[in-house]
Design a protein around this motif. Structure first.
Motif, short mmCIF file in Angstrom:
data_model
loop_
_atom_site.label_atom_id
_atom_site.label_comp_id
_atom_site.label_asym_id
_atom_site.label_seq_id
_atom_site.Cartn_x
_atom_site.Cartn_y
_atom_site.Cartn_z
N TYR A 56 30.36 30.83 30.81
CA TYR A 56 30.75 32.13 31.33
C TYR A 56 30.25 33.29 30.46
N ILE A 238 33.84 32.39 41.54
CA ILE A 238 33.13 33.64 41.86
C ILE A 238 33.84 34.83 41.24
N GLN A 241 33.32 34.87 37.37
CA GLN A 241 31.95 35.18 36.98
C GLN A 241 31.56 36.61 37.33
N LEU A 242 32.06 37.09 38.46
CA LEU A 242 31.70 38.44 38.88
C LEU A 242 32.30 39.50 37.96
N ARG A 250 26.79 37.30 36.39
CA ARG A 250 27.02 37.90 37.70
C ARG A 250 26.07 37.34 38.75
N ALA A 253 27.52 34.29 39.94
CA ALA A 253 28.62 34.55 40.88
C ALA A 253 28.08 34.66 42.30
N SER A 256 27.09 31.25 43.45
CA SER A 256 28.29 30.52 43.87
C SER A 256 28.74 30.97 45.25
#
Length: 284
Positions: A56, A238, A241-242, A250, A253, A256
């Motif tokens: 991450y 998502i 990560q976003l 990102r 994300a 994903s």
């Protein structure tokens, strides 16, 4: 047909066409943006590998834990919803057929449950977990999502069953069949294509929901092996990560999100295909 009627028809047709094409354009635009922003991060390793140290923060690894966890929760919740929802829909249309007001009340409550935000189901599930002394786990996520999608399955299947002609019920009773036999051997078979559609729609809702599993399923970088272990899901992957300030994370994300979109599209196409295939044996 006078000029006014023709004008009204043209206006109605224009509005309908504009709305239809607008919805299609919106869907294409959303899918295009997701794939465009996540294309660079899409890879086979991202699908089959577990997150590694620093994933991450831009490190190596994938989201296999979230994909498997989402499938576990969605499949388990759908099975629970089918066990509860299929008999409920048959009960509404077979046993309550003479009690119209009671039918309307039951359908009203189901519609209300359908409209409740998923975060409310998540909060309710979390409260029950605390009361029972449970931890965030795969089982808790399944039960919460099952509560969320059960009204969807019941009402969708119920709408299909309402289209079955009453003559089929009467013919079954005339042959000496009991209500239980009529429900499961006649009516269920007649509405089976709609049941397949309802089940896959409920599955699609379950695999794509985040709020209901936020506090109930938890999150982990591992694939759960038991029902009492926490499970990761794609929507939460998502979300996490976003929210990262790192551009590479990102992008993952959106990758994903692209994987989740593909799963939903496959489910939708499968629902349409199976519904058309089994509708050949339906009495019209």
């Amino acid at each position: 047909m006078n000029k006014r009627t023709k004008l009204e028809q043209r206006i109605a047709k224009s509005v309908a066409c504009f709305s239809s094409w607008s919805i299609m354009a919106m869907m294409v635009f959303i899918v295009a943006v997701i794939f465009q922003k996540g294309f660079n991060a899409l890879s086979w390793s991202m699908i089959v590998e577990l997150p590694k140290g620093g994933f991450y923060y831009g490190g190596e690894g994938g989201i296999a834990n979230a994909i498997v966890g989402s499938l576990y929760i969605a499949v388990g919740a759908t099975l629970i919803a089918v066990i509860l929802g299929m008999p409920a829909a048959l009960f509404i249309n077979v046993y309550l057929v003479r009690f119209r007001r009671l039918q309307s009340v039951v359908r009203y409550f189901l519609d209300t449950l359908w409209g409740i935000p998923s975060i409310v189901y998540g909060a309710f599930g979390f409260t029950v977990m605390l009361y029972m002394g449970m931890n965030s786990s795969l089982l808790a996520g399944m039960l919460t999502v099952a509560m969320l999608i059960s009204p969807i399955l019941v009402r969708t299947f119920d709408d299909v069953l309402t289209t079955i002609p009453m003559g089929l019920y009467e013919a079954s009773y005339a042959m000496g069949a009991r209500k239980t036999e009529t429900a499961f051997q006649i009516i269920f078979r007649q509405g089976f294509p709609g049941f397949i559609t309802a089940m896959l729609l409920a599955f699609g809702r379950g695999i794509g929901d985040a709020a209901s599993v936020l506090f109930t399923a938890g999150y982990t970088d591992m694939i759960p092996e038991h029902l009492d272990e926490p499970a990761a899901t794609l929507p939460l992957a998502i979300f996490f990560q976003l929210g990262s300030p790192i551009p590479e994370v990102r992008e993952r994300a959106f990758a994903s999100a692209a994987i989740l979109t593909i799963l939903i599209l496959v489910i939708s196409v499968s629902a349409r295909f199976l519904s058309q295939r089994y509708s050949k044996n339906v009495i019209r």
